[in-house]
Design a protein around this motif. Structure first.
Motif, PDB file in Angstrom:
ATOM      1  N   MET A   6       7.828   0.037  -2.334  1.00  0.00           N
ATOM      2  CA  MET A   6       8.134  -0.349  -3.786  1.00  0.00           C
ATOM      3  C   MET A   6       9.629  -0.527  -3.888  1.00  0.00           C
ATOM      4  O   MET A   6      10.157  -1.182  -4.733  1.00  0.00           O
ATOM      5  CB  MET A   6       7.552   0.790  -4.895  1.00  0.00           C
ATOM      6  N   HIS A   8      -6.282   0.068  -3.273  1.00  0.00           N
ATOM      7  CA  HIS A   8      -5.232   0.978  -3.014  1.00  0.00           C
ATOM      8  C   HIS A   8      -4.741   1.393  -4.483  1.00  0.00           C
ATOM      9  O   HIS A   8      -4.071   2.220  -4.538  1.00  0.00           O
ATOM     10  CB  HIS A   8      -3.834   0.032  -2.360  1.00  0.00           C
ATOM     11  N   LEU A   9      -5.267   0.977  -5.431  1.00  0.00           N
ATOM     12  CA  LEU A   9      -5.158   1.654  -6.750  1.00  0.00           C
ATOM     13  C   LEU A   9      -5.999   2.541  -6.943  1.00  0.00           C
ATOM     14  O   LEU A   9      -5.943   3.519  -8.006  1.00  0.00           O
ATOM     15  CB  LEU A   9      -5.075   0.592  -8.032  1.00  0.00           C
ATOM     16  N   LEU A  54       2.350   2.996  -6.707  1.00  0.00           N
ATOM     17  CA  LEU A  54       2.006   1.574  -6.696  1.00  0.00           C
ATOM     18  C   LEU A  54       1.613   1.448  -8.190  1.00  0.00           C
ATOM     19  O   LEU A  54       1.905   0.483  -8.720  1.00  0.00           O
ATOM     20  CB  LEU A  54       0.764   1.378  -5.767  1.00  0.00           C
ATOM     21  N   TRP A  55       0.978   2.648  -9.089  1.00  0.00           N
ATOM     22  CA  TRP A  55       0.590   2.484 -10.369  1.00  0.00           C
ATOM     23  C   TRP A  55       1.867   2.018 -11.330  1.00  0.00           C
ATOM     24  O   TRP A  55       1.898   1.232 -12.012  1.00  0.00           O
ATOM     25  CB  TRP A  55      -0.200   3.589 -10.979  1.00  0.00           C
ATOM     26  N   ASP A  79       1.358   7.636  -2.974  1.00  0.00           N
ATOM     27  CA  ASP A  79       1.560   6.141  -2.680  1.00  0.00           C
ATOM     28  C   ASP A  79       0.803   5.536  -4.030  1.00  0.00           C
ATOM     29  O   ASP A  79       1.095   4.658  -4.610  1.00  0.00           O
ATOM     30  CB  ASP A  79       0.661   5.815  -1.183  1.00  0.00           C
ATOM     31  N   ARG A  80      -0.529   5.898  -4.137  1.00  0.00           N
ATOM     32  CA  ARG A  80      -1.300   5.298  -5.042  1.00  0.00           C
ATOM     33  C   ARG A  80      -0.464   5.563  -6.481  1.00  0.00           C
ATOM     34  O   ARG A  80      -0.344   4.586  -7.236  1.00  0.00           O
ATOM     35  CB  ARG A  80      -2.769   6.059  -5.204  1.00  0.00           C
ATOM     36  N   VAL A 108      -0.769  -5.918  -5.379  1.00  0.00           N
ATOM     37  CA  VAL A 108      -1.540  -4.961  -4.982  1.00  0.00           C
ATOM     38  C   VAL A 108      -2.930  -5.130  -4.949  1.00  0.00           C
ATOM     39  O   VAL A 108      -3.334  -5.914  -6.071  1.00  0.00           O
ATOM     40  CB  VAL A 108      -1.193  -3.761  -5.796  1.00  0.00           C
ATOM     41  N   SER A 130       0.718  -1.249   0.150  1.00  0.00           N
ATOM     42  CA  SER A 130       0.090   0.004  -0.105  1.00  0.00           C
ATOM     43  C   SER A 130       0.840   1.329  -0.125  1.00  0.00           C
ATOM     44  O   SER A 130       0.082   2.265   0.018  1.00  0.00           O
ATOM     45  CB  SER A 130      -0.992   0.018   1.219  1.00  0.00           C
ATOM     46  N   ILE A 153       5.566  -5.125  -9.198  1.00  0.00           N
ATOM     47  CA  ILE A 153       4.446  -5.552  -8.628  1.00  0.00           C
ATOM     48  C   ILE A 153       3.625  -6.791  -9.735  1.00  0.00           C
ATOM     49  O   ILE A 153       3.610  -6.278 -10.678  1.00  0.00           O
ATOM     50  CB  ILE A 153       3.319  -4.667  -8.062  1.00  0.00           C
TER      51      ILE A 153
END
Length: 446
Positions: A244, A266-267, A296-297, A292-293, A262, A239, A305
């Motif tokens: 990462m 969270h996306l 993550l992407w 953070d989002r 993920v 998250s 991920i």
């Protein structure tokens, strides 16, 4: 013989999209070609009308609540929601009641699913501070893996004995999946906010209590332990941007000993959404910041991920309406996960080929699931047809999860699932789940 011919599909498989037909016989895909003729009046023909045909999604992390918490959800209700959402296989977690921490309790769950499940199923064996002997009895051919909670969540299965953890990591040949949040950090943060707010702590600080640091400390420890012991580690529901940095895209997925997942929420959401969604988006780990989002992407797209999942974890609306400190974490997502990712595609964030890689191919590879996750001859016919231009709105009356609510309620998706096949059987069509419990126990090539 069950014979179905899917015509005029945009077939999405292994990084390509091509127009063609797929022939199903009984539970298997037997032919894929540019054009296939029926050759028999007994063959049912389904015209995909130029829509996308993808492998059924494999959700590697769900909580279907049976046994013991069936007022929130059960295998029948939640697997129905899954197939309506294009998820044809799921891996369920051990924090049911009783916790699945003995082989006997684990097998009881499989017996229930054999009678009730609309989708294919596997159940994780749960580890505790004192059940190593039971963990080591787990059969790698017909159980997905071992689940360890390194942070407490619903079910109180926290494993915090470091000697026990090292034993599990060093002696288990199976995949170990972990929930990573540092308990001490969370407790200290909670005390800080209780001092500030008393018992009226607002949900808007959830991401500061279950903080970036809590996640990073726990994830980095798990990775260090996996590297030390050589364990096969899979980290659930990452998250934070900071985590990462712990992952690599420098080697092929098949060679990775440490893999990452993920979840859709969270996306999709950020901490700014707590103001309107409140406890409906209270999850563990918490939904974090917009940055953070964003990261993550980036990590999803550059292959640090490996998997997109749901962590589907229903609670009743009454429970979610409780004050923040009493409201449980988790929410229902299986019915809307695939279309949510197609929505991200419409927004230009991800290709359809990448969605299929992360939701279908990679879970099959990571868990070494036999003959699923791809559109290939000889593979099980777990298939989904999606119309990417058929808008629909999420409303109470079309939510299939037993809890009867969704964090997506009121949202209009541009894409809609029109057909779902499980083991060659058409289980979802005309926006209804048919009374066909076609799910089978997943087997693993290991």
């Amino acid at each position: 013989m069950n014979r179905i011919l899917i015509k005029n599909a945009k077939i999405v498989n292994e990084g390509t999209i091509f127009e063609g037909d797929v022939l199903i016989e009984d539970d298997l895909i037997v032919e894929i070609a540019e054009s296939i003729s029926a050759k028999s009046s007994q063959c049912k023909i389904i015209d995909a009308e130029g829509n996308y045909l993808i492998p059924g999604a494999i959700d590697d992390q769900v909580h279907f609540r049976e046994p013991g918490l069936t007022y929130k959800g059960d295998i029948e209700s939640e697997s129905k929601a899954a197939v309506a959402g294009g998820i044809t296989s799921y891996i369920e977690q051990p924090n049911t009641v009783p916790n699945a921490v003995t082989q006997e309790i684990l097998e009881e769950k499989y017996k229930i699913a054999a009678e009730k499940s609309y989708a294919n199923y596997s159940f994780m064996m749960g580890a505790t501070n004192d059940n190593l002997e039971e963990v080591l009895k787990t059969n790698p051919k017909n159980v997905a893996g071992i689940k360890i909670f390194l942070g407490s969540s619903t079910g109180n299965m926290l494993v915090d004995n470091e000697a026990t953890l090292e034993k599990i990591f060093s002696s288990t040949p199976m995949l170990i999946a972990v929930h990573c949040e540092d308990e001490t950090t969370i407790k200290n943060n909670l005390e800080k906010y209780k001092e500030e707010f008393g018992e009226d702590v607002p949900v808007t600080v959830h991401h500061l209590i279950r903080s970036e640091e809590a996640c990073y400390i726990s994830s980095s420890k798990a990775i260090a332990l996996a590297k030390k012991t050589g364990a096969r580690l899979h980290i659930f529901h990452l998250s934070t941007a900071k985590e990462m940095d712990l992952f690599t895209n420098k080697i092929p997925l098949e060679d990775k000993k440490i893999t990452a997942e993920v979840c859709v929420h969270h996306l999709w959401f950020t901490n700014e959404d707590y103001a309107t969604k409140g406890n409906l988006i209270k999850w563990n780990p918490a939904v974090k910041t917009a940055n953070d989002r964003k990261v993550l992407w980036e990590a999803l797209l550059d292959d640090r991920i490996d998997v997109i999942a749901t962590d589907h974890a229903p609670h009743t609306l009454e429970e979610k309406k409780l004050p923040y400190l009493k409201a449980p974490s988790g929410g229902p997502l299986v019915q809307h996960a695939v279309v949510a990712m197609f929505e991200a595609h419409h927004q230009g964030k991800i290709s359809i080929e990448k969605i299929v890689e992360k939701m279908c191919h990679n879970p099959a590879k990571i868990f070494k699931i036999e003959k699923r996750g791809f559109i290939k001859e000889g593979y099980y016919a777990d298939l989904v047809i999606i119309n990417s231009g058929l808008p629909w709105s999420v409303k109470k009356e079309n939510i299939l999860a037993k809890c009867g609510w969704s964090p997506f309620e009121g949202f209009t998706f541009k894409s809609r699932i029109t057909h779902t096949f499980v083991n060659g059987q058409l289980v979802y069509t005309a926006f209804k789940v048919k009374e066909i419990r076609a799910g089978k126990r997943l087997l693993f090539d290991r």
